[in-house]
Design a protein around this motif. Structure first.
Motif, PDB file in Angstrom:
ATOM      1  N   UNK A 143       0.836  -1.203   0.000  1.00 61.90           N
ATOM      2  CA  UNK A 143       0.000   0.000   0.000  1.00 61.90           C
ATOM      3  C   UNK A 143       0.867   1.247   0.000  1.00 61.90           C
ATOM      4  N   UNK A 144       1.951   1.243   0.797  1.00 62.77           N
ATOM      5  CA  UNK A 144       2.848   2.410   0.823  1.00 62.77           C
ATOM      6  C   UNK A 144       3.432   2.653  -0.559  1.00 62.77           C
TER       7      UNK A 144
ATOM      8  N   UNK B  50      -7.156  -9.440   9.881  1.00 62.32           N
ATOM      9  CA  UNK B  50      -7.778 -10.758   9.890  1.00 62.32           C
ATOM     10  C   UNK B  50      -8.450 -11.055   8.549  1.00 62.32           C
ATOM     11  N   UNK B  51      -9.001  -9.998   7.927  1.00 63.54           N
ATOM     12  CA  UNK B  51      -9.538 -10.219   6.587  1.00 63.54           C
ATOM     13  C   UNK B  51      -8.411 -10.605   5.632  1.00 63.54           C
ATOM     14  N   UNK B  52      -7.279  -9.930   5.784  1.00 58.64           N
ATOM     15  CA  UNK B  52      -6.141 -10.198   4.911  1.00 58.64           C
ATOM     16  C   UNK B  52      -5.634 -11.624   5.102  1.00 58.64           C
ATOM     17  N   UNK B  53      -5.628 -12.065   6.362  1.00 58.66           N
ATOM     18  CA  UNK B  53      -5.249 -13.450   6.653  1.00 58.66           C
ATOM     19  C   UNK B  53      -6.167 -14.415   5.906  1.00 58.66           C
ATOM     20  N   UNK B  54      -7.476 -14.154   6.023  1.00 59.12           N
ATOM     21  CA  UNK B  54      -8.452 -15.047   5.397  1.00 59.12           C
ATOM     22  C   UNK B  54      -8.326 -15.020   3.878  1.00 59.12           C
ATOM     23  N   UNK B  59      -5.442 -17.840  -1.657  1.00 57.85           N
ATOM     24  CA  UNK B  59      -4.658 -17.500  -2.857  1.00 57.85           C
ATOM     25  C   UNK B  59      -3.680 -18.604  -3.224  1.00 57.85           C
ATOM     26  N   UNK B  60      -3.117 -18.505  -4.416  1.00 53.34           N
ATOM     27  CA  UNK B  60      -1.929 -19.299  -4.731  1.00 53.34           C
ATOM     28  C   UNK B  60      -0.731 -18.359  -4.685  1.00 53.34           C
ATOM     29  N   UNK B  61       0.474 -18.907  -4.880  1.00 54.37           N
ATOM     30  CA  UNK B  61       1.674 -18.074  -4.735  1.00 54.37           C
ATOM     31  C   UNK B  61       1.648 -16.862  -5.648  1.00 54.37           C
ATOM     32  N   UNK B  62       1.213 -17.065  -6.896  1.00 55.02           N
ATOM     33  CA  UNK B  62       1.201 -15.958  -7.848  1.00 55.02           C
ATOM     34  C   UNK B  62       0.342 -14.809  -7.313  1.00 55.02           C
ATOM     35  N   UNK B  66       1.975 -10.699  -5.941  1.00 50.43           N
ATOM     36  CA  UNK B  66       1.683  -9.726  -6.977  1.00 50.43           C
ATOM     37  C   UNK B  66       1.443  -8.342  -6.374  1.00 50.43           C
ATOM     38  N   UNK B  67       1.827  -7.310  -7.119  1.00 54.56           N
ATOM     39  CA  UNK B  67       1.485  -5.949  -6.721  1.00 54.56           C
ATOM     40  C   UNK B  67       0.685  -5.329  -7.870  1.00 54.56           C
ATOM     41  N   UNK B  68      -0.343  -4.574  -7.632  1.00 53.23           N
ATOM     42  CA  UNK B  68      -0.938  -4.244  -6.325  1.00 53.23           C
ATOM     43  C   UNK B  68      -1.639  -5.451  -5.686  1.00 53.23           C
ATOM     44  N   UNK B  69      -1.810  -5.421  -4.368  1.00 51.31           N
ATOM     45  CA  UNK B  69      -2.378  -6.566  -3.656  1.00 51.31           C
ATOM     46  C   UNK B  69      -3.797  -6.909  -4.115  1.00 51.31           C
ATOM     47  N   UNK B  70      -4.096  -8.189  -4.061  1.00 50.93           N
ATOM     48  CA  UNK B  70      -5.425  -8.671  -4.461  1.00 50.93           C
ATOM     49  C   UNK B  70      -6.299  -8.810  -3.224  1.00 50.93           C
ATOM     50  N   UNK B  71      -7.417  -8.121  -3.203  1.00 50.81           N
ATOM     51  CA  UNK B  71      -8.304  -8.175  -2.025  1.00 50.81           C
ATOM     52  C   UNK B  71      -9.276  -9.337  -2.107  1.00 50.81           C
ATOM     53  N   UNK B  72      -9.748  -9.622  -3.346  1.00 48.98           N
ATOM     54  CA  UNK B  72     -10.723 -10.708  -3.503  1.00 48.98           C
ATOM     55  C   UNK B  72     -10.148 -11.719  -4.480  1.00 48.98           C
ATOM     56  N   UNK B  73      -9.431 -12.738  -3.975  1.00 49.34           N
ATOM     57  CA  UNK B  73      -8.762 -13.671  -4.882  1.00 49.34           C
ATOM     58  C   UNK B  73      -9.763 -14.371  -5.799  1.00 49.34           C
ATOM     59  N   UNK B  74      -9.426 -14.371  -7.091  1.00 55.11           N
ATOM     60  CA  UNK B  74     -10.263 -15.052  -8.058  1.00 55.11           C
ATOM     61  C   UNK B  74      -9.345 -15.690  -9.088  1.00 55.11           C
ATOM     62  N   UNK B  75      -9.277 -16.984  -9.212  1.00 53.11           N
ATOM     63  CA  UNK B  75     -10.074 -17.964  -8.478  1.00 53.11           C
ATOM     64  C   UNK B  75      -9.642 -18.082  -7.014  1.00 53.11           C
TER      65      UNK B  75
END
Lengths: 300, 306
Positions: A143-144, B50-54, B59-62, B66-75
């Motif tokens: 994010x940073x 905790x949401x990020x943990x879940x 996710x898989x490694x890819x 990855x950047x930017x971070x994925x909030x809702x992994x699909x698949x």
């Protein structure tokens, strides 16, 4: 005649009382007094659990203060950590409680969320924060970077590792917060009403009524914070493991290492006893100064 | 403890500046906006990790790297949960945590702490309060100080690599829970025990037939806190339990992480760690969801002034 009857009765009462508290009393002797006494003895010995203990007088203490460079670093780390984490933890818990005590919608909801991190297993807190603060793919650094800011080596820089641990500690202050919240709700409304009649503003009311009325609980939480800080183990052990370059090697970690990694039970006992004395001393000092800043209400 | 936490009408709250008749001034609007912004930002800081943990558990490694971070992994890789759980004997770890540690620990703590709290609150005897303050003072003896000598004692007893060093002391009461139960027992009217005594009931009868049934809320809090304390404990099992077959969940998670640190080529290290972490915290979330009011009010009691 009456007097002897009373005496017999009170003796029976004492016996009954002792009987009921005997589990704790026996446990106190077995799991507190005896360990303290025996570790006092072992602190003057060299003992590796395999061979019999050898009396070396003040050897362990002398080694710690004159030959052990790590130990001096550990003291510095621990003082840095404790002197910041305990007050900052109290401030964080108190401000969260004060915020929740204002007129807000959905207070039980927010209270539950603010409290929650306090009951999450340390192992999970450690895994999650290590992941979040990672320099390469941690969420916070991503994010940073997204905002065009540089990557911050939260856990991998000796200068930032301790502040990062303190931040995580401040984040999980649910217990203290809940105790503060209960105290805030006990502050008599009449005090605020009187202050309002005198034209006090919100800040003045907070400073002159809310804080003084909470000082006994501030003292309680501060003492608990110091004790927590001095024996802090699980989170630093799991998150930084004492690194980088010993910058988070806190007292608890060093004690554990000496006992269970180097099997130096004598030295570990010496460390344990010094920790005990330091904690008693800090608590005593806090109590001594408390007369000056703690308000114990009218009656007491 | 049965009392509401916020019985005060909201119009009399200290921070309240509202007066239903008068419209808010600009300053009050700004104060409200700032207050809710801070509240929501703080709430996000508590929930987001905790949401990020879940979400990372799915996710898989890819998707992790990855950047930017994925909030809702699909698949979403829901299979990570069973796969991570079975990558080590986590079912065994869970059974150990429950049946060898948390449940016996909770039973011992509740039983012994109730008996001791009864002696410290419902009986009148010389030295009672002196001993009670001594009991409170022992809360300040840090575990770290007792840890080394206790280890030597338990080693001599051949209790290392068993759960006895963690469970047996629980049957001797714990000052924190003794204190909580005592605070609650003191609120029960003495007339109840007095009339039972006249009817010839023994003190144990009074404790088990009158006091404990009336103390269900306090017993619930103490049981929940003791259970969670054992479930979350890491240092105790770390010191005393060394065989992998006897690991508790906390040690299992740590051992899973260690296999990843030593062999960084293993796929899905972080998703697996996050999946297992999610599963370990799940029972706590469920208990908290149903019992959060009881919980928070119970902890509030520890701050009550004498």
């Amino acid at each position: 005649m009456n007097r002897s009857l009373i005496k017999v009765r009170s003796q029976r009462e004492i016996l009954l009382g002792f009987l009921f508290v005997s589990p704790w009393l026996i446990g106190f002797l077995l799991w507190t007094v005896y360990p303290l006494a025996s570790s006092f003895y072992y602190s003057f010995t060299r003992y590796d659990l395999l061979r019999p203990a050898v009396w070396i007088g003040l050897g362990n203490y002398i080694e710690l203060f004159t030959e052990d460079a790590t130990f001096l670093k550990v003291i510095g780390n621990t003082l840095y950590y404790v002197l910041l984490s305990a007050p900052l933890g109290v401030v964080s818990a108190f401000l969260m409680a004060a915020l929740l005590n204002t007129k807000i919608a959905a207070r039980p909801f927010f209270r539950a969320i603010f409290f929650f991190p306090a009951i999450v297993p340390s192992i999970v807190v450690a895994m999650v924060w290590q992941f979040l603060l990672n320099t390469q793919f941690g969420l916070i650094n991503s994010l940073l970077q997204g905002l065009g800011l540089p990557v911050i080596p939260f856990l991998s820089s000796p200068a930032l590792a301790k502040p990062s641990l303190i931040m995580i500690y401040m984040w999980a202050q649910g217990n203290a917060m809940v105790i503060f919240l209960a105290t805030l709700q006990d502050v008599p409304r009449t005090l605020y009403e009187a202050a309002e009649l005198d034209g006090a503003n919100a800040f003045q009311k907070f400073w002159a009524i809310t804080i003084p009325m909470c000082t006994p609980v501030i003292l309680f939480n501060l003492i608990m914070g110091f004790i927590d800080g001095f024996q802090s183990f699980t989170l630093p052990w799991l998150i930084t493991g004492g690194g980088p370059s010993n910058s988070t090697e806190l007292y608890g970690l060093y004690l554990y290492r000496n006992a269970f990694e180097y099997l130096r039970m004598g030295k570990a006992s010496a460390l344990a006893w010094m920790l005990f004395i330091v904690i008693v001393f800090f608590t005593f000092i806090l109590f001594r100064t408390s007369a000056r800043w703690v308000y114990y209400g009218g009656e007491k | 403890m049965t009392a509401q936490v916020s019985p005060i009408p909201s119009s009399r709250q200290p921070g309240s500046r509202t007066n239903k008749r008068r419209p808010w001034t600009v300053g009050e609007w700004i104060a409200e906006i700032v207050k809710y912004t801070v509240l929501i930002l703080l709430a996000i800081s508590f929930v987001m990790p905790f949401y990020w943990m879940f979400s990372s558990a799915l996710k898989n490694d890819a998707q992790v790297y990855v950047a930017p971070p994925i909030w809702f992994p699909n698949p979403a890789y829901w299979n990570n949960f069973p796969d991570a759980w079975n990558s080590q004997p986590f079912t065994q770890y869970m059974l150990n945590t429950l049946f060898l540690y948390a449940i016996p620990y909770t039973i011992g703590t509740v039983l012994s702490s109730s008996i001791v709290a009864y002696g410290f609150s419902r009986l009148q005897w010389k030295w009672r309060d002196t001993l009670f303050y001594l009991c409170l003072a022992t809360m300040m003896v840090p575990f770290q100080v007792q840890m080394v000598p206790l280890f030597m004692i338990f080693k001599r007893l051949h209790w290392i690599n068993t759960f006895l060093p963690l469970v047996v002391p629980a049957f001797f009461g714990s000052p924190y829970y003794i204190f909580m139960l005592r605070q609650f027992f003191r609120t029960i009217p003495t007339e109840l025990s007095d009339s039972a005594r006249i009817d010839g009931a023994s003190e144990l009868d009074i404790l088990f037939r009158i006091i404990l049934p009336l103390s269900r809320p306090a017993l619930t809090v103490v049981s929940l806190l003791a259970f969670i304390g054992a479930w979350n404990d890491y240092l105790g099992p770390l010191v005393y339990v060394h065989d992998q077959s006897k690991f508790v969940l906390a040690l299992g998670v740590e051992s899973l992480r260690r296999t990843f640190t030593f062999n960084s080529t293993i796929a899905n290290a972080y998703p697996y760690l996050m999946a297992v972490s999610t599963l370990v915290v799940l029972p706590i979330i469920i208990i908290f969801f149903f019992g959060q009011r009881v919980f928070i009010e119970g902890i509030s009691m520890t701050g009550i002034k004498e």
